[in-house]
Design a protein around this motif. Sequence first.
Motif, PDB file in Angstrom:
ATOM      1  N   ARG A   1     -15.647  -1.020  -9.546  1.00  0.00           N
ATOM      2  CA  ARG A   1     -15.903  -0.029 -10.232  1.00  0.00           C
ATOM      3  C   ARG A   1     -15.138   1.037 -10.200  1.00  0.00           C
ATOM      4  N   PRO A   2     -13.891   1.225  -9.909  1.00  0.00           N
ATOM      5  CA  PRO A   2     -12.765   2.033  -9.803  1.00  0.00           C
ATOM      6  C   PRO A   2     -12.951   3.101 -10.945  1.00  0.00           C
ATOM      7  N   GLU A   3     -12.918   4.522 -10.175  1.00  0.00           N
ATOM      8  CA  GLU A   3     -12.952   5.451 -11.649  1.00  0.00           C
ATOM      9  C   GLU A   3     -11.678   5.305 -12.758  1.00  0.00           C
ATOM     10  N   VAL A   4     -10.829   4.853 -11.756  1.00  0.00           N
ATOM     11  CA  VAL A   4      -8.688   5.298 -12.566  1.00  0.00           C
ATOM     12  C   VAL A   4      -8.191   3.873 -12.077  1.00  0.00           C
ATOM     13  N   VAL A   5      -7.570   2.808 -12.305  1.00  0.00           N
ATOM     14  CA  VAL A   5      -6.299   2.067 -11.770  1.00  0.00           C
ATOM     15  C   VAL A   5      -5.402   2.501 -12.487  1.00  0.00           C
ATOM     16  N   PHE A   6      -4.448   2.093 -11.849  1.00  0.00           N
ATOM     17  CA  PHE A   6      -2.638   3.331 -12.073  1.00  0.00           C
ATOM     18  C   PHE A   6      -2.093   1.148 -11.660  1.00  0.00           C
ATOM     19  N   ILE A   7      -1.504   1.202 -12.872  1.00  0.00           N
ATOM     20  CA  ILE A   7      -0.094  -0.290 -12.302  1.00  0.00           C
ATOM     21  C   ILE A   7       0.782   0.863 -12.741  1.00  0.00           C
TER      22      ILE A   7
ATOM     23  N   HIS B   1      -3.623  -6.738 -23.117  1.00  0.00           N
ATOM     24  CA  HIS B   1      -5.133  -6.195 -23.489  1.00  0.00           C
ATOM     25  C   HIS B   1      -6.264  -6.594 -23.336  1.00  0.00           C
ATOM     26  N   ARG B   2      -5.997  -7.944 -22.719  1.00  0.00           N
ATOM     27  CA  ARG B   2      -7.143  -8.844 -22.653  1.00  0.00           C
ATOM     28  C   ARG B   2      -7.438  -9.039 -21.574  1.00  0.00           C
ATOM     29  N   MET B   3      -5.590  -9.670 -20.593  1.00  0.00           N
ATOM     30  CA  MET B   3      -6.346  -9.246 -19.798  1.00  0.00           C
ATOM     31  C   MET B   3      -7.125  -8.133 -18.643  1.00  0.00           C
ATOM     32  N   PHE B   4      -6.484  -6.835 -19.044  1.00  0.00           N
ATOM     33  CA  PHE B   4      -6.872  -5.694 -19.004  1.00  0.00           C
ATOM     34  C   PHE B   4      -7.362  -4.587 -19.203  1.00  0.00           C
ATOM     35  N   ARG B   5      -8.687  -6.016 -19.737  1.00  0.00           N
ATOM     36  CA  ARG B   5      -9.905  -4.719 -20.054  1.00  0.00           C
ATOM     37  C   ARG B   5     -10.268  -4.429 -20.164  1.00  0.00           C
ATOM     38  N   HIS B   6     -11.009  -2.974 -19.676  1.00  0.00           N
ATOM     39  CA  HIS B   6     -12.102  -2.543 -18.767  1.00  0.00           C
ATOM     40  C   HIS B   6     -13.224  -1.410 -19.692  1.00  0.00           C
ATOM     41  N   SER B   7     -14.368  -1.395 -19.038  1.00  0.00           N
ATOM     42  CA  SER B   7     -14.695   0.043 -20.086  1.00  0.00           C
ATOM     43  C   SER B   7     -14.196   1.643 -20.314  1.00  0.00           C
ATOM     44  N   GLU B   8     -14.828   1.901 -20.868  1.00  0.00           N
ATOM     45  CA  GLU B   8     -14.838   3.196 -20.556  1.00  0.00           C
ATOM     46  C   GLU B   8     -15.046   4.475 -19.685  1.00  0.00           C
ATOM     47  N   ASP B   9     -15.728   3.995 -18.915  1.00  0.00           N
ATOM     48  CA  ASP B   9     -15.697   4.427 -17.276  1.00  0.00           C
ATOM     49  C   ASP B   9     -14.547   4.480 -16.644  1.00  0.00           C
ATOM     50  N   THR B  10     -13.365   3.524 -16.725  1.00  0.00           N
ATOM     51  CA  THR B  10     -12.173   3.272 -16.506  1.00  0.00           C
ATOM     52  C   THR B  10     -11.363   3.416 -16.633  1.00  0.00           C
ATOM     53  N   GLU B  11     -10.401   4.699 -16.479  1.00  0.00           N
ATOM     54  CA  GLU B  11      -9.016   5.152 -17.271  1.00  0.00           C
ATOM     55  C   GLU B  11      -7.753   4.345 -16.803  1.00  0.00           C
ATOM     56  N   LEU B  12      -6.944   3.086 -17.782  1.00  0.00           N
ATOM     57  CA  LEU B  12      -5.804   2.971 -16.966  1.00  0.00           C
ATOM     58  C   LEU B  12      -4.621   4.139 -17.041  1.00  0.00           C
ATOM     59  N   VAL B  13      -3.875   4.551 -16.155  1.00  0.00           N
ATOM     60  CA  VAL B  13      -3.094   4.860 -16.442  1.00  0.00           C
ATOM     61  C   VAL B  13      -1.923   3.453 -15.858  1.00  0.00           C
ATOM     62  N   VAL B  14      -0.745   3.411 -16.717  1.00  0.00           N
ATOM     63  CA  VAL B  14       0.502   2.421 -17.056  1.00  0.00           C
ATOM     64  C   VAL B  14       1.520   3.474 -16.754  1.00  0.00           C
ATOM     65  N   LEU B  15       2.564   3.016 -15.513  1.00  0.00           N
ATOM     66  CA  LEU B  15       3.963   3.691 -15.431  1.00  0.00           C
ATOM     67  C   LEU B  15       5.052   2.254 -16.342  1.00  0.00           C
ATOM     68  N   VAL B  16       6.830   3.048 -16.305  1.00  0.00           N
ATOM     69  CA  VAL B  16       7.127   2.484 -16.814  1.00  0.00           C
ATOM     70  C   VAL B  16       8.013   1.482 -15.419  1.00  0.00           C
ATOM     71  N   GLY B  17       8.896   0.431 -15.838  1.00  0.00           N
ATOM     72  CA  GLY B  17       9.417  -0.235 -15.219  1.00  0.00           C
ATOM     73  C   GLY B  17      10.703  -0.424 -15.910  1.00  0.00           C
ATOM     74  N   ASN B  18      11.249  -1.662 -15.021  1.00  0.00           N
ATOM     75  CA  ASN B  18      12.810  -1.607 -15.100  1.00  0.00           C
ATOM     76  C   ASN B  18      12.704  -2.479 -16.104  1.00  0.00           C
ATOM     77  N   HIS B  19      11.539  -3.709 -15.593  1.00  0.00           N
ATOM     78  CA  HIS B  19      11.606  -5.216 -16.207  1.00  0.00           C
ATOM     79  C   HIS B  19      10.816  -4.674 -17.706  1.00  0.00           C
ATOM     80  N   ASP B  20      10.412  -3.166 -18.255  1.00  0.00           N
ATOM     81  CA  ASP B  20       9.753  -3.273 -18.930  1.00  0.00           C
ATOM     82  C   ASP B  20      10.298  -2.584 -19.943  1.00  0.00           C
ATOM     83  N   ILE B  21      12.030  -2.238 -19.810  1.00  0.00           N
ATOM     84  CA  ILE B  21      12.557  -0.779 -20.976  1.00  0.00           C
ATOM     85  C   ILE B  21      14.144  -1.309 -19.945  1.00  0.00           C
TER      86      ILE B  21
END
Length: 381
Positions: A99-105, A129-149
Amino acid sequence: MPRFGVRWLVAAALMLLLGGAFFFCEYLIYYPAILKCAWPRVEHARGGIDGRPADSPPVRAMVLSDTHLLGAVGGHWFDKLRREWQMERAFQTALWLLRPEVVFILGDIFDEGKWSSKNHWDDDVRRFHRMFRHSEDTELVVLVGNHDIGFHYEMDWFKLQRFEKVFNASSTRMVTKNGVNVALHGDGCPICQSVEKDLIRLSKDLNCSLQSSEEGCKGTQVYPPTRPIMLQHYPLYRVSDAGCTGSDAAPPGERHLLFREKYDVLSKEASQRLLNWFKPRLILSGHTHSGCEVLHDNKYPEVSVPSFSWRNRNNPSFILASVSSGSYALSKCFLPEESTVIGVYTSTGACLLLLVLVHCLWVKGLFQCLSLCLLGKHKSL
């Protein structure tokens, strides 16, 4: 026992053995591995500011990196199915148990974002979004990487803005929770001069928030007066992974390979500027797919977060971070090893073959026994 009854019994045993192995390897195995993990106690942490104790409840953050969801061009359908199922089950189990409060990728969410078409991009995003679905209690923060752009020479504004629109992200931003400042920095591309301007402005805001004097700080954004934790995809400059140790470090044969600036790590110049601007109490980075701990300038610790995908590692892991305004503590949570899963399936297959062989030999022996008995009765008549 009637012959058909024996066959049903053997078939039931085979199905039970196969079903049990499948259920354990594909679902149950993640629970004992993640149950071994626990949130570190922040009072025993490193990185306190000016000797001050933690003065706010610690933020519980889960940090992972380099998921590399396979795309339509280079991804085999079974490889995609297998790796995405593993990451989904690991992530959902970790959310439920920890039950983390925030998840960083920390970037490289996708493997082919740098060249994917609109339809392929939309499909990749849907699966993420299907794989990394989460409840409203957990904030998901995503950074951009070289393979993304794309790497520096492949990147353009379209790819960057496409990513930022989907994940509500920008290349440089600040996340503040419970008085904890987290500075987020993406790929560090040289074409994005506006990103450098944002970094300079953000560093000024943070430094002014730490000062008691307002000289030169008029009009700046006010943040909690704590040194930030800096999260980014690329590691800061280091020569190689020669000094890295641990079970998640790069293989011994690869640790002494020299890193290329702006490809494997940030350049010396960019790294030093980031340290001078932000003076972070901790840096978390990804990209290398292996774990490592480095101390820059003898005062800025950096931790490289290994890849979360079994396609890149036999032993994926993620970081559990307890962070307060005054200190932090980290622990590493290792996921089940791929070799363990292969071993269980191999052992199950061997047991199935042995059971079938024993059954066949038993049936063959039974037929021989009956034949001998019938032959003996015939001779006696």
